[in-house]
Scaffold this motif. Structure first.
Motif, mmCIF file in Angstrom:
data_model
loop_
_atom_site.group_PDB
_atom_site.id
_atom_site.type_symbol
_atom_site.label_atom_id
_atom_site.label_comp_id
_atom_site.label_asym_id
_atom_site.label_seq_id
_atom_site.Cartn_x
_atom_site.Cartn_y
_atom_site.Cartn_z
ATOM 1 N N MET A 1 67.147 88.777 -4.413
ATOM 2 C CA MET A 1 68.557 88.923 -4.023
ATOM 3 C C MET A 1 69.402 88.969 -5.289
ATOM 4 O O MET A 1 69.349 88.045 -6.104
ATOM 5 N N SER A 2 70.179 90.007 -5.495
ATOM 6 C CA SER A 2 70.867 90.222 -6.766
ATOM 7 C C SER A 2 72.085 89.330 -6.932
ATOM 8 O O SER A 2 72.330 88.809 -8.016
ATOM 9 N N HIS A 3 72.868 89.154 -5.891
ATOM 10 C CA HIS A 3 74.100 88.384 -6.015
ATOM 11 C C HIS A 3 73.856 86.940 -5.559
ATOM 12 O O HIS A 3 73.149 86.700 -4.583
ATOM 13 N N PRO A 4 74.456 85.966 -6.240
ATOM 14 C CA PRO A 4 74.260 84.568 -5.840
ATOM 15 C C PRO A 4 74.928 84.265 -4.499
ATOM 16 O O PRO A 4 75.924 84.894 -4.131
ATOM 17 N N SER A 5 74.364 83.312 -3.804
ATOM 18 C CA SER A 5 74.905 82.875 -2.509
ATOM 19 C C SER A 5 75.252 81.389 -2.575
ATOM 20 O O SER A 5 74.740 80.640 -3.418
ATOM 21 N N GLN A 6 76.110 80.985 -1.673
ATOM 22 C CA GLN A 6 76.395 79.565 -1.476
ATOM 23 C C GLN A 6 75.402 79.015 -0.451
ATOM 24 O O GLN A 6 74.922 79.761 0.422
ATOM 25 N N HIS A 24 84.389 75.673 3.337
ATOM 26 C CA HIS A 24 84.508 75.825 1.884
ATOM 27 C C HIS A 24 83.395 76.726 1.325
ATOM 28 O O HIS A 24 83.628 77.521 0.412
ATOM 29 N N ALA A 25 82.214 76.600 1.857
ATOM 30 C CA ALA A 25 81.103 77.439 1.386
ATOM 31 C C ALA A 25 81.374 78.907 1.668
ATOM 32 O O ALA A 25 81.213 79.773 0.788
ATOM 33 N N THR A 26 81.805 79.207 2.892
ATOM 34 C CA THR A 26 82.030 80.607 3.257
ATOM 35 C C THR A 26 83.230 81.196 2.519
ATOM 36 O O THR A 26 83.291 82.414 2.312
ATOM 37 N N GLN A 27 84.182 80.342 2.118
ATOM 38 C CA GLN A 27 85.311 80.831 1.331
ATOM 39 C C GLN A 27 84.876 81.206 -0.089
ATOM 40 O O GLN A 27 85.492 82.042 -0.742
ATOM 41 N N ALA A 28 83.792 80.570 -0.543
ATOM 42 C CA ALA A 28 83.338 80.806 -1.921
ATOM 43 C C ALA A 28 82.454 82.038 -2.042
ATOM 44 O O ALA A 28 82.234 82.531 -3.157
ATOM 45 N N GLY A 29 81.924 82.540 -0.931
ATOM 46 C CA GLY A 29 81.080 83.732 -1.019
ATOM 47 C C GLY A 29 80.051 83.784 0.085
ATOM 48 O O GLY A 29 80.036 82.933 0.992
ATOM 49 N N PRO A 30 79.144 84.754 0.045
ATOM 50 C CA PRO A 30 78.074 84.854 1.042
ATOM 51 C C PRO A 30 77.299 83.539 1.121
ATOM 52 O O PRO A 30 77.034 82.900 0.098
ATOM 53 N N THR A 31 76.945 83.154 2.340
ATOM 54 C CA THR A 31 76.428 81.802 2.568
ATOM 55 C C THR A 31 75.099 81.822 3.308
ATOM 56 O O THR A 31 74.891 82.611 4.234
ATOM 57 N N ILE A 32 74.213 80.919 2.870
ATOM 58 C CA ILE A 32 72.943 80.637 3.536
ATOM 59 C C ILE A 32 73.005 79.196 4.039
ATOM 60 O O ILE A 32 73.579 78.322 3.369
ATOM 61 N N ASN A 96 68.465 82.226 -5.520
ATOM 62 C CA ASN A 96 69.644 82.523 -6.342
ATOM 63 C C ASN A 96 70.901 81.875 -5.752
ATOM 64 O O ASN A 96 71.897 82.532 -5.455
ATOM 65 N N ILE A 97 70.826 80.559 -5.599
ATOM 66 C CA ILE A 97 71.940 79.784 -5.041
ATOM 67 C C ILE A 97 72.922 79.432 -6.152
ATOM 68 O O ILE A 97 72.520 78.969 -7.227
ATOM 69 N N GLU A 98 74.197 79.605 -5.867
ATOM 70 C CA GLU A 98 75.225 79.250 -6.850
ATOM 71 C C GLU A 98 75.560 77.765 -6.773
ATOM 72 O O GLU A 98 75.420 77.028 -7.737
ATOM 73 N N ASN A 99 75.995 77.300 -5.589
ATOM 74 C CA ASN A 99 76.299 75.886 -5.386
ATOM 75 C C ASN A 99 75.896 75.470 -3.975
ATOM 76 O O ASN A 99 75.743 76.314 -3.080
ATOM 77 N N VAL A 100 75.744 74.154 -3.793
ATOM 78 C CA VAL A 100 75.362 73.597 -2.500
ATOM 79 C C VAL A 100 76.554 72.815 -1.942
ATOM 80 O O VAL A 100 77.156 72.000 -2.652
ATOM 81 N N LEU A 181 72.755 89.348 5.190
ATOM 82 C CA LEU A 181 72.028 89.051 3.956
ATOM 83 C C LEU A 181 70.549 89.323 4.186
ATOM 84 O O LEU A 181 69.982 88.911 5.204
ATOM 85 N N LEU A 182 69.940 89.997 3.257
ATOM 86 C CA LEU A 182 68.505 90.245 3.337
ATOM 87 C C LEU A 182 67.798 89.233 2.454
ATOM 88 O O LEU A 182 67.956 89.240 1.233
ATOM 89 N N LEU A 183 67.036 88.347 3.083
ATOM 90 C CA LEU A 183 66.378 87.268 2.348
ATOM 91 C C LEU A 183 64.868 87.431 2.415
ATOM 92 O O LEU A 183 64.309 87.791 3.451
ATOM 93 N N ASP A 184 64.243 87.082 1.324
ATOM 94 C CA ASP A 184 62.779 87.030 1.276
ATOM 95 C C ASP A 184 62.380 85.569 1.245
ATOM 96 O O ASP A 184 62.616 84.874 0.251
ATOM 97 N N LEU A 185 61.812 85.095 2.353
ATOM 98 C CA LEU A 185 61.518 83.662 2.471
ATOM 99 C C LEU A 185 60.025 83.363 2.589
ATOM 100 O O LEU A 185 59.630 82.463 3.317
ATOM 101 N N PRO A 186 59.167 84.053 1.860
ATOM 102 C CA PRO A 186 57.732 83.790 2.030
ATOM 103 C C PRO A 186 57.317 82.430 1.496
ATOM 104 O O PRO A 186 56.293 81.887 1.899
#
Length: 479
Positions: A1-6, A24-32, A96-100, A181-186
Motif C-alpha cells: 500500500m503506497s499511502h499511509p493509513s490511520q 479523529h482517525a478518519t479526519q486524519a486520512g484513510p483508516t483501517i 504502512n500505518i501512520e498513527n494509531v 482500500l486494497l489491503l494485502d493481509l496474508p
C-alpha cells in the motif's frame, strides 16, 4: 500500500456514531480498523462469558457498519495483553500505518498495556493517540480547590453540574464513507468471530442470554423509549425490582454500543440541549450517570482499587469470615432470605440484576455473612453482562463500607425490610423463587417467621439477621 493509513483500535467502544477516536482517525486520512481479542486476559479479569458473547455479537454488527464505510476491519487474537506491543511493531510496518487512534481505558492493566504500546510505536516514530470517550469529562479534569481528586460523590457532582451548566458535552459527527482500500493481509490471521462466539455460548450459564439484543439502532431506541416512557416516574420506579423502571442501558454503555454523551443529549433533548432540569426523574437519572462517571474517575485517580484494595485504608484489617459453604449458598440463591435468593437467581438466569437488589445482596454478603466483599465483586463480574470494573468495584465497596462515600459501617440493610418496602406484593420474589409463589404478600418475605412449621421446598434462613448485624458492627468497630 503506497499511502499511509490511520489505524483505529476499537476496544470497549463497538460503535461508529459519536466515537472520539474513530472520528479523529478518519479526519486524519484513510483508516483501517483493528479489534484485538484476548481470551486469556478476559479470564484473568473475570469477564463473564455472557458479556464476551454479547461483545462478539456486537462486533459482527460493527464489522458490517465499517464495511459500509469502506473501512477494513482486522480482527486478531492475542491471548494476553503483554504480547500486544510486539504485534503492533509488526503491523504498522506491514500495513504502512501512520498513527494509531484509540479511546482511553482506565483500569491499571489497560493503562499499562497502552503505555507499552505507545513506547513500541514511538520507536518507529509513530504515535498512539488516545482520546477521552468513556466519560463526560476527561479524567483528571474534575478537581477540588486544592487540585486534588474528589473522594466524595456530592462534591464531585456539584462540580460536574457547574461544568454542565456551561455546556453539555457534544456528540462527535459520524464518519463519512471513504474510498475503498486494497489491503494485502496474508501475514495476519483473520479470526472467525462466529467460531469464538460458539465457544463462549457453551460456557454461558444463563438461560436467557439471547434476550440481550445488539446494535446501535436497538440501543438508541431503548434510550428513546426510556426517556419517553419511564423517565417521569424514574425516581420511584427505579427502586422497584418487579417493575421495568430502569433504563436497561448499562450493558450497552459498558461495551460502548452507546455513549454516555448520547445519553446526556437525549436526557436534555426537550430543553434543546440546554442544562435545565425540569423533573425529579430527569435529575435522578442524571445523578446515576454521574455516579458512573465518578467511579470511572476514581478508577483512574486511585489505581489501588484496580488491585483488589479497599479505598478506605482504615478497613484493610477487617477480619472477614472464610465460609465457602455460606458463599456457595449466596451464589446459588439458597440463603433462605427470599429477596436475596430472587436477586441471585435473576443474575444466574439473565446475567443482570436489578440495582436495588444488587445493593441488598452485596450488603448481605459483606455485612450479615461478613464474607470479604472481593469474593462478591468477583462473582458479579463472572456473571454480569454489564460487568464494569469501576462501577462494580465502586458499588461493592460502597455496600461493604470500604469505599468512597461508603455507607457507614453501622448501617446494614435488613433484606426483609427492603423486600417489604420495594417488592410489597412479592411479585419479584414469585418470579425468581417460584417455590414461594403460593404464599400471601406478607408471608412471602419471611416464610418461616411464624412458629408453626411450613412444609416448603425452600431452605430456612441460613443466618439470624439481627445477630449477624451486631457481629458485623463489632467486626468493623474492632478493626
Amino acid at each position: 500500500m503506497s499511502h499511509p493509513s490511520q489505524l483505529i483500535w476499537f476496544r470497549q467502544d463497538l460503535r461508529i456514531h459519536d466515537h472520539a477516536a474513530l472520528w479523529h482517525a478518519t479526519q486524519a486520512g484513510p483508516t483501517i480498523a483493528l479489534v484485538i481479542l484476548s481470551p486469556a486476559q478476559w479470564q484473568q479479569h473475570d469477564d463473564a462469558a455472557i458479556k464476551i458473547e454479547f461483545y462478539l455479537r456486537q462486533l459482527q454488527q460493527l464489522k458490517q457498519q465499517l464495511a459500509d464505510l469502506n473501512i477494513p476491519l482486522l480482527i486478531q487474537t492475542i491471548p494476553l495483553w503483554k504480547d500486544i506491543p510486539d504485534f503492533f511493531s509488526h503491523l504498522i510496518q506491514q500495513l504502512n500505518i501512520e498513527n494509531v487512534y484509540a479511546n482511553i481505558e482506565l483500569g491499571i492493566n489497560e493503562l499499562k498495556r497502552d503505555q507499552t504500546v505507545q513506547q513500541q510505536l514511538n520507536q518507529h516514530k509513530k504515535q498512539l493517540i488516545l482520546l477521552h470517550d468513556r466519560t463526560l469529562f476527561p479524567v483528571a479534569s474534575i478537581r477540588n480547590q486544592s487540585n486534588s481528586p474528589y473522594r466524595v460523590f456530592g462534591a464531585f457532582k456539584k462540580t460536574c453540574y457547574q461544568r454542565l451548566q456551561h455546556a453539555l458535552p457534544q456528540c462527535y459527527p459520524s464518519p463519512s464513507k471513504q474510498q475503498p482500500l486494497l489491503l494485502d493481509l496474508p501475514c495476519f490471521q483473520q479470526n472467525d468471530i462466529q467460531e469464538l462466539q460458539r465457544d463462549y455460548i457453551k460456557q454461558i450459564q444463563q438461560t436467557n442470554f439471547s434476550e440481550w439484543h445488539v446494535g446501535e439502532a436497538y440501543a438508541l431506541a431503548l434510550l428513546d423509549q426510556f426517556i419517553d416512557e419511564r423517565l417521569t416516574d424514574y425516581k420511584t420506579a427505579r427502586d422497584l425490582p418487579a417493575v421495568s423502571g430502569t433504563s436497561h442501558l448499562s450493558a450497552y454503555l459498558n461495551i460502548g454500543i452507546i455513549s454516555v454523551r448520547q445519553c446526556l443529549q437525549a436526557l436534555f433533548r426537550q430543553q434543546q440541549g440546554h442544562f435545565e432540569i425540569q423533573s425529579e426523574g430527569q435529575q435522578t437519572w442524571l445523578d446515576e450517570l454521574l455516579w458512573r462517571e465518578f467511579y470511572q474517575h476514581i478508577l483512574f485517580d486511585f489505581p489501588k482499587v484496580s488491585k483488589h484494595q479497599p479505598f478506605q485504608t482504615t478497613t484493610e484489617n477487617i477480619c472477614w469470615r472464610d465460609d465457602p459453604i455460606a458463599l456457595h449458598q449466596w451464589q446459588q440463591g439458597q440463603t433462605g432470605i427470599p429477596i436475596i435468593d430472587a436477586g441471585m437467581r435473576q443474575l444466574l438466569a439473565t446475567g443482570w440484576m436489578h440495582n436495588r437488589v444488587r445493593m441488598i445482596c452485596a450488603m448481605f454478603l459483606s455485612k450479615n455473612l461478613l464474607i470479604d466483599w472481593r469474593k462478591g465483586e468477583q462473582w458479579f463480574m463472572q456473571n454480569l453482562i454489564d460487568g464494569d470494573l469501576a462501577a462494580n468495584n465502586g458499588g461493592w465497596q460502597w455496600c461493604a463500607s470500604t469505599g468512597t462515600d461508603a455507607v457507614p459501617y453501622f448501617r446494614v440493610f435488613n433484606p426483609t425490610t427492603q423486600s417489604q418496602k420495594f417488592d410489597p406484593e412479592g411479585e419479584y420474589i414469585r418470579k425468581w423463587v417460584p417455590e414461594l409463589a403460593h404464599l400471601d404478600n406478607k408471608m412471602i418475605h419471611e416464610p418461616y417467621a411464624k412458629n408453626q412449621p411450613l412444609a416448603l421446598d425452600y431452605p430456612e434462613p441460613m443466618i439470624d439477621l439481627k445477630a449477624s448485624r451486631l457481629r458485623a458492627i463489632e467486626a468493623f468497630k474492632s478493626n
